[in-house]
Design a protein around this motif. Structure first.
Motif, short mmCIF file in Angstrom:
data_model
loop_
_atom_site.label_atom_id
_atom_site.label_comp_id
_atom_site.label_asym_id
_atom_site.label_seq_id
_atom_site.Cartn_x
_atom_site.Cartn_y
_atom_site.Cartn_z
N UNK B 5 0.83 -1.21 0.00
CA UNK B 5 0.00 0.00 0.00
C UNK B 5 0.87 1.26 0.00
N UNK B 6 1.90 1.21 0.84
CA UNK B 6 2.81 2.37 0.90
C UNK B 6 3.44 2.61 -0.46
N UNK B 7 3.84 1.50 -1.07
CA UNK B 7 4.49 1.59 -2.39
C UNK B 7 3.54 2.20 -3.41
N UNK B 8 2.32 1.67 -3.50
CA UNK B 8 1.40 2.18 -4.52
C UNK B 8 1.00 3.63 -4.23
N UNK B 9 0.86 3.97 -2.96
CA UNK B 9 0.49 5.35 -2.64
C UNK B 9 1.58 6.35 -3.00
N UNK B 10 2.81 5.97 -2.70
CA UNK B 10 3.90 6.94 -2.89
C UNK B 10 4.46 6.90 -4.32
N UNK B 11 4.12 5.85 -5.05
CA UNK B 11 4.77 5.63 -6.35
C UNK B 11 4.68 6.81 -7.32
N UNK B 12 3.47 7.37 -7.51
CA UNK B 12 3.37 8.48 -8.48
C UNK B 12 4.30 9.65 -8.11
N UNK B 13 4.36 9.99 -6.83
CA UNK B 13 5.21 11.11 -6.40
C UNK B 13 6.68 10.76 -6.62
N UNK B 14 7.04 9.54 -6.25
CA UNK B 14 8.44 9.14 -6.40
C UNK B 14 8.85 9.08 -7.87
N UNK B 15 7.92 8.66 -8.73
CA UNK B 15 8.25 8.61 -10.15
C UNK B 15 8.48 10.00 -10.71
N UNK B 182 3.83 10.99 5.84
CA UNK B 182 3.32 9.67 6.22
C UNK B 182 4.08 9.00 7.35
N UNK B 183 5.26 9.48 7.66
CA UNK B 183 6.15 8.88 8.67
C UNK B 183 6.62 7.47 8.32
N UNK B 184 6.42 7.03 7.09
CA UNK B 184 6.90 5.69 6.70
C UNK B 184 8.36 5.76 6.24
N UNK B 185 9.21 6.21 7.13
CA UNK B 185 10.58 6.47 6.66
C UNK B 185 11.29 5.19 6.22
N UNK B 186 11.12 4.09 6.96
CA UNK B 186 11.82 2.86 6.59
C UNK B 186 11.47 2.43 5.17
N UNK B 187 10.15 2.33 4.91
CA UNK B 187 9.71 1.83 3.60
C UNK B 187 10.10 2.78 2.47
N UNK B 188 9.88 4.07 2.67
CA UNK B 188 10.11 5.04 1.59
C UNK B 188 11.60 5.10 1.23
N UNK B 189 12.44 5.20 2.27
CA UNK B 189 13.87 5.30 1.95
C UNK B 189 14.38 3.99 1.34
N UNK B 191 12.57 2.07 -0.65
CA UNK B 191 12.11 2.09 -2.04
C UNK B 191 13.02 3.01 -2.88
N UNK B 192 13.33 4.19 -2.31
CA UNK B 192 14.19 5.13 -3.04
C UNK B 192 15.56 4.50 -3.30
N UNK B 193 16.08 3.85 -2.29
CA UNK B 193 17.38 3.18 -2.45
C UNK B 193 17.35 2.18 -3.58
N UNK B 194 16.28 1.38 -3.63
CA UNK B 194 16.15 0.38 -4.70
C UNK B 194 16.06 1.06 -6.06
N UNK B 195 15.34 2.18 -6.13
CA UNK B 195 15.21 2.87 -7.41
C UNK B 195 16.57 3.39 -7.91
#
Lengths: 241, 216
Positions: B5-15, B182-189, B191-195
């Motif tokens: 869910x975190x991934x799909x929610x943040x994906x457009x912004x991260x892209x 969102x405070x989801x720092x673990x997941x977001x960072x 995902x960014x690292x993987x990108x």
């Protein structure tokens, strides 16, 4: 016709040419011999402006190449040079090595240059190597391509800087053979060499250099069998067994 | 919220951020190549003034952190001159100047790696200095400098993340915004690292391919 007067050349504090006077006639084959560090290669490199000189004059067919206003590239078109380490262009095949300069300098069209390259390769005995990369050739073959490359510019003068020194012994002969044929055709040649046999057999005149001076010059028969100077005698005693 | 869910929610912004990162990286690497080539040729020209200018430029860029360069150009210079400069322009200028200095050393190293005998052979055939460079030296230099060049591309790409300090909406900055909301720092960072990792892996593979192609 090459005419050198009062040529001096220094590398930093080290004076390697200490006043050279020399002339080479058209069609003459001149060999320069002497110990390492005597200045013979430097002298040769001065003749086509690869080294800047400190004093004196070098006239190539009447033109003073030390004159800054002169286009040295034009002079070099007329002087072929063959190096000890071949210096073929490794990123081009044999044919492109030969055609690069005449095409780039507008002397020949691409098609004419290709034709000329094939002729020259035949002359040096490598007709089947036109499309080969230099790295696939033996040293002797590379040096023969280097000679063909220099000849493609149709020079009046050819300079050879120890052309066989980097070769395996069994490949020396094939390169010397090509040079002999060139000499026979009347090419003006200045050859720095350790091949005393070649100097004896092919040259019209031999110069012995030591320590930045021309110590002695003579026809090969005289210089080899009847050297006048002590330094020449010592050198010949060491090299001729 | 699950990871998906975190991934799909943040994906457009991260892209969006990734797009910006790519725009800055690609344009500044292209500019940097031009700058690098010119500066390296200036250094090798043997003309004292040109040599001094290019040496000074490389010294300044190498001697200061990228983040200071970014602050200086985005805040310092406009303040002094009383102008406005948008952060994308500033970002591309900084990255180009920065990578250009390093690229010039990559090019210079590549050119110097070609044996001097090649220059002598070409010059003795009557080719001019410029033609010798173009036809004989640079084609060989390119082959020798591919690894260092790829390295610099990767470094520059990663360095764009520092441009978040001037508010440029590249991948890292977008990520920070999502984390702040969102405070989801673990997941977001993560995902960014993987990108970043995927992007850089792709550049490495491209480099390997070019290297193989250029082998004789």
């Amino acid at each position: 016709m090459i005419s050198v007067t009062g040529l001096k050349k220094r590398f930093g504090d080290l004076e390697v040419l200490k006043g050279i006077d020399l002339s080479v006639r058209n069609g003459e084959v001149l060999c320069i011999i002497g110990p390492s560090g005597s200045g013979k290669s430097t002298l040769l490199r001065c003749l086509n402006g690869l080294e800047d000189i400190n004093d004196g004059h070098i006239l190539i067919e009447g033109k003073d190449i030390t004159n800054q206003k002169l286009d040295i590239n034009k002079i070099r078109e007329n002087i072929g040079m063959v190096f000890q380490s071949f210096n073929l262009f490794p990123h081009m095949n044999v044919k492109s090595n030969i055609t690069l300069a005449p095409v780039e300098l507008g002397l020949l069209s691409k098609a004419d240059a290709d034709k000329r390259a094939i002729e020259l390769l035949k002359k040096v005995g490598l007709s089947d190597k036109a499309d080969t990369m230099p790295s696939k050739l033996s040293g002797g073959q590379q040096q023969r391509v280097a000679i063909a490359r220099a000849l493609a510019m149709n020079p009046n003068i050819m300079l050879f800087d120890e052309p066989t020194s980097a070769l395996d012994p069994e490949m020396v002969g094939e390169v010397l053979q090509v040079m002999k044929e060139l000499a026979k055709e009347g090419m003006t040649m200045v050859v720095v060499t350790h091949e005393m046999g070649f100097a004896k057999e092919v040259s019209d005149r031999v110069i012995f250099m030591d320590d930045g001076y021309i110590v002695e010059e003579n026809i090969p028969l005289e210089l080899f069998s009847n050297p006048k100077e002590k330094r020449t005698k010592d050198f010949l005693n060491k090299v001729l067994i | 919220m699950t990871f998906i869910e975190i991934l799909t929610n943040s994906f457009p912004v991260l892209m969006q951020g990734l797009r910006m990162t790519l725009i800055i990286s690609i344009s500044s690497i292209l500019f940097a190549m031009v700058i690098g080539l010119v500066v390296s040729l200036m250094r090798l020209s043997g003309v004292k003034v040109l040599d001094l200018i290019s040496k000074t430029y490389v010294d300044i860029i190498r001697g200061t952190p990228l983040i200071i360069q970014a602050f200086f150009l985005y805040f310092g210079v406009p303040d002094l001159l009383n102008i406005r400069i948008d952060n994308l322009t500033a970002g591309i200028i900084i990255m180009s100047l920065n990578a250009g200095a390093y690229m010039s050393e990559v090019f210079r190293g590549g050119i110097l790696s070609v044996p001097y005998g090649q220059t002598e052979a070409a010059r003795s055939l009557g080719l001019s200095n410029a033609k010798t460079m173009r036809k004989v030296i640079i084609p060989q230099a390119v082959k020798n400098m591919v690894p260092a060049f790829v390295n610099q591309m990767i470094i520059s790409l990663k360095d764009t993340s520092l441009l978040s300090v001037i508010g440029l909406g590249e991948l890292t900055q977008r990520g920070q915004i999502v984390v702040a909301a969102t405070y989801n720092s673990f997941e977001i960072y993560f995902i960014i690292g993987v990108m970043y990792f995927i992007l850089i892996k792709f550049i490495s593979l491209l480099g390997d391919y070019v290297e193989r192609k250029l082998k004789i």
